[in-house]
Design a protein around this motif. Sequence first.
Motif, PDB file in Angstrom:
ATOM      1  N   LEU A  58      49.678  17.786  31.157  1.00  0.00           N
ATOM      2  CA  LEU A  58      48.383  18.358  30.798  1.00  0.00           C
ATOM      3  C   LEU A  58      48.478  18.919  29.388  1.00  0.00           C
ATOM      4  CD1 LEU A  58      45.676  18.844  32.377  1.00  0.00           C
ATOM      5  CD2 LEU A  58      46.486  21.162  32.769  1.00  0.00           C
ATOM      6  N   PRO A  59      47.571  18.565  28.481  1.00  0.00           N
ATOM      7  CA  PRO A  59      47.618  19.171  27.141  1.00  0.00           C
ATOM      8  C   PRO A  59      47.279  20.663  27.211  1.00  0.00           C
ATOM      9  CG  PRO A  59      45.636  17.842  27.401  1.00  0.00           C
ATOM     10  CD  PRO A  59      46.474  17.582  28.620  1.00  0.00           C
ATOM     11  N   GLY A  60      48.006  21.447  26.433  1.00  0.00           N
ATOM     12  CA  GLY A  60      47.760  22.881  26.457  1.00  0.00           C
ATOM     13  C   GLY A  60      46.369  23.261  26.010  1.00  0.00           C
ATOM     14  N   SER A  61      45.726  22.401  25.206  1.00  0.00           N
ATOM     15  CA  SER A  61      44.377  22.716  24.747  1.00  0.00           C
ATOM     16  C   SER A  61      43.360  22.731  25.880  1.00  0.00           C
ATOM     17  CB  SER A  61      43.949  21.686  23.697  1.00  0.00           C
ATOM     18  OG  SER A  61      44.015  20.372  24.226  1.00  0.00           O
ATOM     19  N   SER A  62      43.669  22.058  27.014  1.00  0.00           N
ATOM     20  CA  SER A  62      42.723  22.020  28.127  1.00  0.00           C
ATOM     21  C   SER A  62      42.642  23.359  28.854  1.00  0.00           C
ATOM     22  CB  SER A  62      43.119  20.920  29.112  1.00  0.00           C
ATOM     23  OG  SER A  62      44.407  21.174  29.656  1.00  0.00           O
ATOM     24  N   VAL A  63      43.645  24.212  28.684  1.00  0.00           N
ATOM     25  CA  VAL A  63      43.631  25.524  29.338  1.00  0.00           C
ATOM     26  C   VAL A  63      43.665  26.661  28.322  1.00  0.00           C
ATOM     27  CG1 VAL A  63      44.669  24.717  31.493  1.00  0.00           C
ATOM     28  CG2 VAL A  63      46.143  25.388  29.596  1.00  0.00           C
ATOM     29  N   SER A  64      43.599  26.338  27.047  1.00  0.00           N
ATOM     30  CA  SER A  64      43.692  27.398  26.030  1.00  0.00           C
ATOM     31  C   SER A  64      42.476  28.326  26.074  1.00  0.00           C
ATOM     32  CB  SER A  64      43.820  26.767  24.639  1.00  0.00           C
ATOM     33  OG  SER A  64      42.688  25.946  24.356  1.00  0.00           O
ATOM     34  N   ALA A  65      41.289  27.774  26.400  1.00  0.00           N
ATOM     35  CA  ALA A  65      40.100  28.627  26.459  1.00  0.00           C
ATOM     36  C   ALA A  65      40.215  29.635  27.595  1.00  0.00           C
ATOM     37  CB  ALA A  65      38.855  27.759  26.632  1.00  0.00           C
ATOM     38  N   LEU A  66      40.721  29.199  28.743  1.00  0.00           N
ATOM     39  CA  LEU A  66      40.922  30.126  29.859  1.00  0.00           C
ATOM     40  C   LEU A  66      41.944  31.202  29.497  1.00  0.00           C
ATOM     41  CD1 LEU A  66      41.036  27.605  32.864  1.00  0.00           C
ATOM     42  CD2 LEU A  66      39.197  29.205  32.303  1.00  0.00           C
ATOM     43  N   ALA A  67      43.035  30.792  28.824  1.00  0.00           N
ATOM     44  CA  ALA A  67      44.059  31.765  28.428  1.00  0.00           C
ATOM     45  C   ALA A  67      43.513  32.769  27.423  1.00  0.00           C
ATOM     46  CB  ALA A  67      45.269  31.031  27.852  1.00  0.00           C
ATOM     47  N   LYS A  68      42.722  32.297  26.472  1.00  0.00           N
ATOM     48  CA  LYS A  68      42.150  33.191  25.462  1.00  0.00           C
ATOM     49  C   LYS A  68      41.196  34.191  26.115  1.00  0.00           C
ATOM     50  CE  LYS A  68      39.300  33.143  21.271  1.00  0.00           C
ATOM     51  NZ  LYS A  68      38.600  32.284  20.274  1.00  0.00           N
TER      52      LYS A  68
END
Length: 300
Positions: A58-68
């Motif tokens: 899974l690319p990290g960008s797909s969950v970066s918004a949730l992490a932010k």
Amino acid sequence: MPKNPTWLRTRGVLSVTALAALVTGGAFLGSGTASAATTLANQCTGSVSGSMGDTVALPGSSVSALAKQAAAAKQQSLLWLIPLNGVDPNGVANALSAKTLTVGTVPSSSGGTIDGKAIGSAVNQALQGNAALGWSADTKKQVLDAITTSVTSNCGLTTLATHYTPPTSSSTPPSSSSSSTSPSTSSGSEGGPLANLIPGSTGTAPQRDYNGIPTATPGTAVAPGIRYPANGTLPGSAAPVTGGQDTQSQGPDVRNAGNAESLATSGGASDVQLPMLLAVIVLAGVTAGLVRTWALRRAS
């Protein structure tokens, strides 16, 4: 300079050994690279298709918004306790976008699932010790836990195997003991009864077993004339008793169905009873009062 046959032979053996080792190592590395295929999903929800045994990433960008978002919410909750906590939500998102997360594999079946817990665990491992989580170890732990919880509750993948073939069963269903005389095959089909129940095929059903159904035994049936005689008396039973017969000589268990008797009255049917007389007197009084009232109103 004299030639040395021993040295020449040793050099030849070493050259052949090195060449064989190089070819074997290249083949080994090539086969390992081919078997370690990776299927990359575009987002942390939905479905992903791949060959059985492939690694799902899974690319990290797909969950970066949730992490932010989770890091920013935790930063706001810590401001009243630790004003300078060092949490950088944008730094967390950028650090996660630069990574590729391994979250599971495609199962050896038609499909499976990769739940949010596995994706959240991969995010947790990718952000361990990152400086954007905060300055202190306690702050980093709280922010990382908040990010992991957010990803776990919002993510989940369904894996689909593209080259899966369902196993075929070659066993035939057991036939009953009573179906030994029935044919097991018919035109256009092979196998046991009903051609293994394959849709579209033809077959014959096994013969049914009627051994457990009760039947009448010859010689014990009662003729209709005896069961329902004309005089209404069954064999071995007493004759019906009517109201005109004397029941005093019969036993306590043999009696009429009912012993109803009429109640005698004290007077004749034309006698006027006391309630009727009182009703007539009351009616006369009410009528007289109404006539008197009407006459007084007319006179006035």
